[in-house]
Design a protein around this motif. Structure first.
Motif, PDB file in Angstrom:
ATOM      1  N   PHE A 183       0.071  72.255  19.681  1.00  0.00           N
ATOM      2  CA  PHE A 183       1.217  71.863  20.605  1.00  0.00           C
ATOM      3  C   PHE A 183       2.407  71.537  19.861  1.00  0.00           C
ATOM      4  CE2 PHE A 183       3.106  68.372  23.524  1.00  0.00           C
ATOM      5  CZ  PHE A 183       3.366  69.376  24.530  1.00  0.00           C
ATOM      6  N   ARG A 184       3.087  70.574  19.792  1.00  0.00           N
ATOM      7  CA  ARG A 184       4.211  70.300  18.955  1.00  0.00           C
ATOM      8  C   ARG A 184       3.918  68.881  18.234  1.00  0.00           C
ATOM      9  NH1 ARG A 184       8.319  70.086  24.286  1.00  0.00           N
ATOM     10  NH2 ARG A 184       9.719  69.071  22.592  1.00  0.00           N
ATOM     11  N   MET A 185       4.923  68.483  17.464  1.00  0.00           N
ATOM     12  CA  MET A 185       5.023  67.251  16.874  1.00  0.00           C
ATOM     13  C   MET A 185       5.451  66.223  17.690  1.00  0.00           C
ATOM     14  SD  MET A 185       6.736  66.131  12.851  1.00  0.00           S
ATOM     15  CE  MET A 185       6.296  64.575  12.273  1.00  0.00           C
ATOM     16  N   ALA A 230       1.953  75.492  11.193  1.00  0.00           N
ATOM     17  CA  ALA A 230       1.888  76.283  12.556  1.00  0.00           C
ATOM     18  C   ALA A 230       0.836  77.390  12.691  1.00  0.00           C
ATOM     19  CB  ALA A 230       3.308  76.568  13.186  1.00  0.00           C
ATOM     20  N   ASN A 272      -5.814  65.254  16.678  1.00  0.00           N
ATOM     21  CA  ASN A 272      -5.386  66.569  16.759  1.00  0.00           C
ATOM     22  C   ASN A 272      -6.651  67.400  16.386  1.00  0.00           C
ATOM     23  OD1 ASN A 272      -4.139  69.272  15.408  1.00  0.00           O
ATOM     24  ND2 ASN A 272      -2.598  68.544  16.658  1.00  0.00           N
ATOM     25  N   THR A 327      -0.604  74.198  24.587  1.00  0.00           N
ATOM     26  CA  THR A 327       0.190  75.372  25.152  1.00  0.00           C
ATOM     27  C   THR A 327      -0.725  76.521  25.063  1.00  0.00           C
ATOM     28  OG1 THR A 327       2.149  74.106  24.683  1.00  0.00           O
ATOM     29  CG2 THR A 327       2.324  76.502  25.170  1.00  0.00           C
ATOM     30  N   THR A 340       2.082  70.033  28.628  1.00  0.00           N
ATOM     31  CA  THR A 340       2.281  71.344  27.897  1.00  0.00           C
ATOM     32  C   THR A 340       4.033  71.933  28.036  1.00  0.00           C
ATOM     33  OG1 THR A 340       1.427  73.786  27.984  1.00  0.00           O
ATOM     34  CG2 THR A 340       1.998  72.641  30.025  1.00  0.00           C
ATOM     35  N   GLN A 341       4.122  72.856  27.328  1.00  0.00           N
ATOM     36  CA  GLN A 341       5.514  73.117  27.164  1.00  0.00           C
ATOM     37  C   GLN A 341       6.183  73.888  28.568  1.00  0.00           C
ATOM     38  OE1 GLN A 341       6.855  72.361  24.539  1.00  0.00           O
ATOM     39  NE2 GLN A 341       6.698  73.844  22.797  1.00  0.00           N
ATOM     40  N   ILE A 346       3.540  65.354   9.954  1.00  0.00           N
ATOM     41  CA  ILE A 346       2.571  66.599  10.398  1.00  0.00           C
ATOM     42  C   ILE A 346       1.519  67.020   9.721  1.00  0.00           C
ATOM     43  CG2 ILE A 346       4.109  68.355   9.370  1.00  0.00           C
ATOM     44  CD1 ILE A 346       3.849  69.750  12.394  1.00  0.00           C
ATOM     45  N   LYS A 366      12.003  67.251  26.095  1.00  0.00           N
ATOM     46  CA  LYS A 366      11.994  66.285  24.857  1.00  0.00           C
ATOM     47  C   LYS A 366      10.819  65.431  25.112  1.00  0.00           C
ATOM     48  CE  LYS A 366      17.105  67.156  24.183  1.00  0.00           C
ATOM     49  NZ  LYS A 366      18.229  66.518  24.078  1.00  0.00           N
ATOM     50  N   LYS A 409       5.331  78.546  10.327  1.00  0.00           N
ATOM     51  CA  LYS A 409       5.550  79.454  11.068  1.00  0.00           C
ATOM     52  C   LYS A 409       5.737  81.039  10.927  1.00  0.00           C
ATOM     53  CE  LYS A 409       7.980  79.781  15.655  1.00  0.00           C
ATOM     54  NZ  LYS A 409       8.937  79.068  16.484  1.00  0.00           N
TER      55      LYS A 409
END
Length: 310
Positions: free
Chosen positions: A83-85, A112, A100, A3, A26-27, A137, A60, A201
Motif C-alpha cells: 500500500f502506501r506510507m 517499493a 505490514n 492495492t 485501497t487507492q 518506512i 489523502k 521504486k
C-alpha cells in the motif's frame, strides 16, 4: 489496506479463514484509456466488491473525513500489503496495532520494489517479513519471517507469485501470534548500519540495460524485470535509426566477448556481447510489436550483425 494483485491473496486468505474484515482501504480508481475517461478499480477493490466488503479510497491518508470513517469501524487490527506510507493517526488507531506484510527478509530491501531488486542483485534467497508499522518506512519491529529460495533461472514473475502466497500464509500466522499474545507478541528490532540493500521504486530509466556490465549482471537484470516492466535497450539500425527493444529472457553462454553491445547471430540464435562474454537473447519485443522468440525476430530483420544496441 492494499492495492495490487499481490495484496488480493492476503485479503482472500483473511476472508476464507473466517476473519471479520470490517473494511478495505485501497487507492482511488485509476484513469485509463486514451483520454483517461475510464476509471479502473484496483484489484483489491474488485475483490472487496465481489465479497460485499466496504471500501474506502482516500486521496489523502490524513483527510479528516477518512480518519473518522475508518475509526468508526472500530477495527482491532489493521493489515497492510503493498500500500502506501501511513501517518501515525492511522497506524496507531487499532488496539492491536497495524502490521505490514513485506516481500523481503528485512532489514534488507526496504522500499517499493523488493522483489525486483532481489532478483536483479542475483540473490539466491529472499522471503517475507511481517512487522509493526512505526514512523519510518519498513523499519518497525519484526514479528515473523519466512524465507523463499530463488532459482537461478527464475524471473520476477515466479518470485512474485511465490511470495504472494507465502505472504498470505505468513499474515494468518502473524494474526494468530498477535491474538495469542493479546496484542503484544514477541517482536525484534530491525538491524541498521552498513550492508543494507535498498529497493526503490522502479522507473523506465531504471530498466535500461547496461551492456558494459558482466553477463551475470545483465542476465539477472533482465530476469529481475521480466515480464513487467521489462528490461530494455536501444537498437541502432545501420542507417542510424533507433528503436526500443525489450528483452525478457536470456541464456548465459561460454563465449568470449566482443565489444559491449555488439550483435552476432546465425539463423536461429541472437547474441549480444557484455563486458566479459555473450548472452543469448531468447525472448524479446520491438517497440510496437508483439513479444517473440529470437528466431521470429531474426526472420524479420536482414543483416542483424550490422545493428548494435546502446
Amino acid at each position: 489496506m492494499g492495492t495490487p494483485e499481490f495484496a488480493v491473496e492476503t485479503l482472500r486468505s483473511l476472508v476464507e479463514d473466517g476473519y471479520h474484515v470490517v473494511a478495505v482501504v485501497t487507492q482511488p480508481d485509476k484513469p485509463v484509456g486514451r483520454h483517461g475517461s475510464v476509471l479502473q478499480p484496483s484489484p483489491v477493490k474488485q475483490y472487496a466488491l465481489e465479497h460485499q466488503l466496504p471500501v474506502l479510497q482516500p486521496e489523502k491518508m490524513k483527510d479528516s473525513a477518512f480518519v473518522e470513517a475508518l475509526r468508526a469501524y472500530n477495527a482491532n487490527l489493521q493489515v497492510v500489503v503493498a500500500f502506501r506510507m501511513l501517518p501515525e493517526v492511522i497506524w496507531a488507531m487499532p488496539c492491536y496495532g497495524t502490521f505490514n506484510v513485506h516481500a523481503s527478509l528485512l532489514p534488507q530491501y526496504r522500499g517499493a520494489a523488493p522483489i525486483n531488486w532481489a532478483v536483479i542483485n542475483g540473490e539466491i534467497r529472499t522471503g517475507v517479513t511481517t512487522f509493526f508499522l512505526d514512523h519510518e518506512i519498513d523499519t518497525g519491529r519484526m514479528i515473523l519471517q519466512q524465507p523463499f529460495d530463488i532459482p537461478d533461472d527464475a524471473d520476477v514473475e515466479y518470485v512474485y507469485d511465490g511470495l504472494m502466497h507465502l505472504g498470505a500464509d505468513l499474515c494468518l500466522r502473524t494474526i494468530e501470534t498477535i491474538i495469542a499474545a493479546d496484542g503484544h507478541p514477541d517482536s525484534i528490532p530491525q538491524g541498521a548500519g552498513e550492508g543494507l540493500k535498498p529497493a526503490p521504486k522502479i522507473f523506465k530509466d531504471t530498466c535500461m540495460i547496461d551492456w558494459h556490465l558482466t553477463c551475470k549482471q545483465v542476465y539477472d537484470f533482465v530476469r529481475g524485470l521480466s515480464p513487467y516492466p521489462g528490461a530494455w535497450t536501444t537498437l541502432m539500425t545501420p542507417d542510424g535509426h533507433e528503436t526500443v527493444l525489450k528483452v525478457f529472457k536470456t541464456t548465459k553462454l561460454n563465449l568470449p566477448p566482443t565489444s559491449p553491445g555488439s550483435i552476432t547471430a546465425d539463423k536461429h540464435h541472437l547474441r549480444i556481447s557484455c563486458s566479459d562474454g555473450q548472452l543469448q537473447i531468447d525472448s524479446l519485443q520491438l517497440s510496437g510489436k508483439k513479444r517473440m522468440d529470437a528466431q521470429a525476430f531474426l526472420n524479420g530483420v536482414k543483416d542483424i550483425e550490422k545493428y548494435s544496441v546502446l
